[in-house]
Design an enzyme around this catalytic site. Sequence first.
Site, PDB file in Angstrom:
ATOM      1  N   HIS A 195     -17.263 -12.004   0.954  1.00  0.00           N
ATOM      2  CA  HIS A 195     -16.055 -12.752   1.299  1.00  0.00           C
ATOM      3  C   HIS A 195     -16.098 -13.065   2.782  1.00  0.00           C
ATOM      4  CE1 HIS A 195     -11.871 -13.926   1.544  1.00  0.00           C
ATOM      5  NE2 HIS A 195     -11.904 -14.020   0.238  1.00  0.00           N
ATOM      6  N   ASP A 214     -12.849 -12.374  -7.630  1.00  0.00           N
ATOM      7  CA  ASP A 214     -13.421 -12.954  -8.846  1.00  0.00           C
ATOM      8  C   ASP A 214     -14.198 -11.942  -9.680  1.00  0.00           C
ATOM      9  OD1 ASP A 214     -12.443 -15.507  -8.521  1.00  0.00           O
ATOM     10  OD2 ASP A 214     -14.099 -16.141  -7.253  1.00  0.00           O
TER      11      ASP A 214
HETATM   12  N1  ACO Z   1     -24.711 -11.642  -2.647  1.00  0.00           N
HETATM   13  C1  ACO Z   1     -25.691 -11.254  -1.806  1.00  0.00           C
HETATM   14  N2  ACO Z   1     -25.635 -11.402  -0.477  1.00  0.00           N
HETATM   15  C2  ACO Z   1     -24.535 -11.969   0.027  1.00  0.00           C
HETATM   16  C3  ACO Z   1     -23.473 -12.387  -0.801  1.00  0.00           C
HETATM   17  C4  ACO Z   1     -23.590 -12.202  -2.170  1.00  0.00           C
HETATM   18  N3  ACO Z   1     -22.627 -12.583  -3.010  1.00  0.00           N
HETATM   19  N4  ACO Z   1     -22.507 -12.925  -0.040  1.00  0.00           N
HETATM   20  C5  ACO Z   1     -22.939 -12.851   1.209  1.00  0.00           C
HETATM   21  N5  ACO Z   1     -24.171 -12.296   1.270  1.00  0.00           N
HETATM   22  C6  ACO Z   1     -24.972 -12.034   2.460  1.00  0.00           C
HETATM   23  C7  ACO Z   1     -25.679 -13.332   2.880  1.00  0.00           C
HETATM   24  O1  ACO Z   1     -26.934 -13.450   2.273  1.00  0.00           O
HETATM   25  C8  ACO Z   1     -25.763 -13.147   4.367  1.00  0.00           C
HETATM   26  O2  ACO Z   1     -26.798 -12.232   4.646  1.00  0.00           O
HETATM   27  P1  ACO Z   1     -27.715 -12.382   5.975  1.00  0.00           P
HETATM   28  O3  ACO Z   1     -26.744 -12.232   7.117  1.00  0.00           O
HETATM   29  O4  ACO Z   1     -28.682 -11.284   5.856  1.00  0.00           O
HETATM   30  O5  ACO Z   1     -28.313 -13.745   5.897  1.00  0.00           O
HETATM   31  C9  ACO Z   1     -24.447 -12.455   4.725  1.00  0.00           C
HETATM   32  O6  ACO Z   1     -24.088 -11.734   3.544  1.00  0.00           O
HETATM   33  C10 ACO Z   1     -23.324 -13.416   5.111  1.00  0.00           C
HETATM   34  O7  ACO Z   1     -23.220 -14.382   4.071  1.00  0.00           O
HETATM   35  P2  ACO Z   1     -22.642 -15.854   4.270  1.00  0.00           P
HETATM   36  O8  ACO Z   1     -23.061 -16.691   3.126  1.00  0.00           O
HETATM   37  O9  ACO Z   1     -22.948 -16.321   5.657  1.00  0.00           O
HETATM   38  O10 ACO Z   1     -21.090 -15.566   4.180  1.00  0.00           O
HETATM   39  P3  ACO Z   1     -19.946 -16.655   4.081  1.00  0.00           P
HETATM   40  O11 ACO Z   1     -18.761 -16.045   4.734  1.00  0.00           O
HETATM   41  O12 ACO Z   1     -20.418 -17.979   4.578  1.00  0.00           O
HETATM   42  O13 ACO Z   1     -19.727 -16.826   2.508  1.00  0.00           O
HETATM   43  C11 ACO Z   1     -19.015 -16.395   0.318  1.00  0.00           C
HETATM   44  C12 ACO Z   1     -18.745 -16.142   1.805  1.00  0.00           C
HETATM   45  C13 ACO Z   1     -19.144 -17.905   0.071  1.00  0.00           C
HETATM   46  C14 ACO Z   1     -17.830 -15.880  -0.480  1.00  0.00           C
HETATM   47  C15 ACO Z   1     -20.319 -15.671  -0.089  1.00  0.00           C
HETATM   48  O14 ACO Z   1     -20.153 -14.281   0.084  1.00  0.00           O
HETATM   49  C16 ACO Z   1     -20.746 -15.996  -1.509  1.00  0.00           C
HETATM   50  O15 ACO Z   1     -21.432 -17.004  -1.727  1.00  0.00           O
HETATM   51  N6  ACO Z   1     -20.376 -15.120  -2.521  1.00  0.00           N
HETATM   52  C17 ACO Z   1     -20.724 -15.383  -3.903  1.00  0.00           C
HETATM   53  C18 ACO Z   1     -19.784 -16.403  -4.519  1.00  0.00           C
HETATM   54  C19 ACO Z   1     -18.387 -15.830  -4.720  1.00  0.00           C
HETATM   55  O16 ACO Z   1     -18.190 -14.754  -5.279  1.00  0.00           O
HETATM   56  N7  ACO Z   1     -17.392 -16.614  -4.294  1.00  0.00           N
HETATM   57  C20 ACO Z   1     -15.977 -16.245  -4.469  1.00  0.00           C
HETATM   58  C21 ACO Z   1     -15.381 -15.827  -3.172  1.00  0.00           C
HETATM   59  S1  ACO Z   1     -13.678 -15.359  -3.376  1.00  0.00           S
HETATM   60  C22 ACO Z   1     -12.908 -16.833  -3.598  1.00  0.00           C
HETATM   61  O17 ACO Z   1     -13.272 -17.856  -3.084  1.00  0.00           O
HETATM   62  C23 ACO Z   1     -11.803 -16.842  -4.492  1.00  0.00           C
END
Ligand code: ACO
Length: 375
Positions: A258, A312
């Site tokens: 998140h 979620d």
């Molecule tokens: N699984 C594995 N690794 C993850 C995940 C994940 N779900 N989410 C983040 N990370 C890691 C990234 O790979 C990154 O690692 P790094 O720094 O080593 O490269 C780090 O955590 C930061 O991730 P970002 O993508 O930069 O985080 P951002 O804040 O941009 O994205 C998001 C947040 C979109 C929610 C992301 O965590 C994601 O894609 N999650 C999966 C989809 C999801 O569940 N979305 C629902 C969110 S809740 C909502 O919107 C209602």
Amino acid sequence: MSETPGFVHGLAGVPVAHSRICFIDGEKGILEYRGYPIEVLAERSTFEEVAFLLIRGKLPTRAELDDWQSQMKRLRRIKYKLIDLLKCLPETGHPMEALQAGVAALGMFYPGRKSRELEPAIRLTAKLPTLVAAYHRLRAGDADVMPKDELDHGQNFLYMLSERMPDAVEARIFDQCLILHAEHSMNASTFSARVTGSTEADAYAVISSAVGTLMGSLHGGANEEVLELLGRLGTPDKVKPYLDDAMAKKEKIPGFGHRVYKTKDPRALILQGLAERLFQHRGSTPLYDVARELEKQMLERVGKKGIHPNVDYFSGIVYHLLGIQTDLFTPIFAIARVAGWLAHWVEQMEDNRIFRPSEIYTGGREVAYVPIDRR
Ligand code: ACO
């Protein structure tokens, strides 16, 4: 490119509004609507009362709540032309696409739709469940079901989906899910709602923008993907090989991570409790064993990075146990979040200035035009 001074990729942490609607502390896992802790609202309130709280800014008195509920009930029905429109949409489409089309069309039916008074907000909150349930039934070849006035908001939606009176325990759990999804500060769909509202577009355009934004798999679409993943894995022993492969490919695991929370999302904690209450009522599901194993292994692998289950993660299990089809999970999210979107629209219009950010241009300059036959 993200190194450019002043540029913040994905606007992470950049404030775009002053707001009194929602407080979040992502480090401590605190979420409050209008200052009321989410745990208290989920336990003691109803979705209708929470919608009033968000949109009107305070908890209602008994008389105000009675009036609000009766207005919502009065506005639940949708015009037969809208039903005809939903009938014409391909049954292979996603219900979120149908919802977005339905909401956009809704505004055409109401003169004075540009009004900033509360009627469009009440009408949208009241009608979204009817649109979702009607499209769901029509795509299966069934007739839509008229709303029932004696049922509350959540009960009525479950009834319109199945034409059966919902069980009281299940209806209460569903209502609590709606409360948990009703608002979450400046997320992508709320920002989208604010941007559209800032142009002085009407509430129907605002909500149809927000529905479109919620659709994506990085936002509201993740709940559907979680359940598909758990179903695909099937048993806890499949979790490790899946994660080894997904992590090696740097895939994001749906339902984890998140932008704001660096601990377990407080809504995920409550939803997990609701899922367990539902197991006592209905019996468990093997998907929960898979979910627990996936959470455990994710904690070991990426917990230190602050990647934990988000809202979620457990909502899909609850909806699955309630017998709801997977592609309705995100529309249900929208049915709840519409209250938050509208609260932000009302607030945006109190002190509006059109959103017009800038960009850092990285293209060419004064390029010589080459006639088409010489390119
Ligand atoms: N699984 C594995 N690794 C993850 C995940 C994940 N779900 N989410 C983040 N990370 C890691 C990234 O790979 C990154 O690692 P790094 O720094 O080593 O490269 C780090 O955590 C930061 O991730 P970002 O993508 O930069 O985080 P951002 O804040 O941009 O994205 C998001 C947040 C979109 C929610 C992301 O965590 C994601 O894609 N999650 C999966 C989809 C999801 O569940 N979305 C629902 C969110 S809740 C909502 O919107 C209602």
